[in-house]
Design a protein around this motif. Sequence first.
Motif, short mmCIF file in Angstrom:
data_model
loop_
_atom_site.label_atom_id
_atom_site.label_comp_id
_atom_site.label_asym_id
_atom_site.label_seq_id
_atom_site.Cartn_x
_atom_site.Cartn_y
_atom_site.Cartn_z
N SER A 161 0.84 -1.19 0.00
CA SER A 161 0.00 0.00 0.00
C SER A 161 0.88 1.25 0.00
CB SER A 161 -0.93 0.01 1.22
OG SER A 161 -0.19 0.04 2.42
N SER A 162 0.32 2.35 -0.46
CA SER A 162 1.07 3.60 -0.53
C SER A 162 0.15 4.78 -0.22
CB SER A 162 1.68 3.79 -1.93
OG SER A 162 0.65 3.83 -2.92
N SER A 163 0.74 5.89 0.15
CA SER A 163 -0.02 7.11 0.39
C SER A 163 0.86 8.32 0.09
CB SER A 163 -0.54 7.18 1.83
OG SER A 163 0.51 7.35 2.75
N THR A 180 -4.57 13.95 1.84
CA THR A 180 -3.86 12.68 1.64
C THR A 180 -4.62 11.82 0.64
OG1 THR A 180 -3.02 12.71 3.92
CG2 THR A 180 -2.97 10.61 2.77
N ASN A 182 -4.69 7.80 -0.69
CA ASN A 182 -4.20 6.46 -0.40
C ASN A 182 -4.29 5.57 -1.64
OD1 ASN A 182 -3.71 6.93 2.40
ND2 ASN A 182 -5.90 6.76 2.78
N ASN A 183 -3.23 4.82 -1.89
CA ASN A 183 -3.20 3.83 -2.97
C ASN A 183 -3.71 4.38 -4.31
OD1 ASN A 183 -2.40 1.68 -1.08
ND2 ASN A 183 -4.49 1.89 -0.31
N ARG A 211 -9.00 2.43 -1.55
CA ARG A 211 -8.60 3.83 -1.45
C ARG A 211 -9.30 4.53 -0.29
NH1 ARG A 211 -8.62 5.44 -7.92
NH2 ARG A 211 -6.73 4.26 -8.44
#
Length: 211
Positions: A161-163, A180, A182-183, A211
């Motif tokens: 996962s990424s943000s 922010t 997310n994903n 997300r």
Amino acid sequence: LNPFTDKSNPSGESTGNPALQPTSITDFQLSYSWSGKMSVNAGISYSYNNNMFMEIAAFDTARYITRTTIENNVKGGGLALNYSINYPILRWLNLNINGNTVYISVKGEQNATAVKLNTWIHMVNTAVAARLDKGWRLNASLNVIGRNQVSLQAYANAMVSSSFGFNKELIKDKLSCSATINNPFTQYRDNRITMNGILFTQDTRTQEYFR
């Protein structure tokens, strides 16, 4: 603990176990910290569990279904390494890495047959933060979770996962705004749980919004 048998799934049955006994845990920990331009925190721990609660599944060949219950006849231990590293790459750019690695060795029983599990579990989180002019701050993170053991017989697939986000100071030390995402590269996550037992392998797949 609920002895009621759930038969809502035509291909399987699950039930609780009112005869469960307390679990005993013995734990040892050793930690180390160092601070300079780069700060490092690390720890090693060992935990031994006796009468551990775990889900046990068996295949009913007569009815062609999987029967699942909770048993605490599982015993064994895990050796874990936890670490955290913080390093200022530049005056305005900071890197932070957190993670852990665990080796698990446990054994239990399925229908009076010994079942052993020896496996590694790992997780790493990396975060980068940039402080810019005029009160701007940018950040990004990447989280990697390896194959996760969810029971003595079952494991879940790995996950990444990424943000990405920003923060803007509008009034010094009083007001700021942030956002922010997310994903952004993965809209849906495919979850997969694989269970292996005597005479059977069960594969469960689901999809969730990520997300």
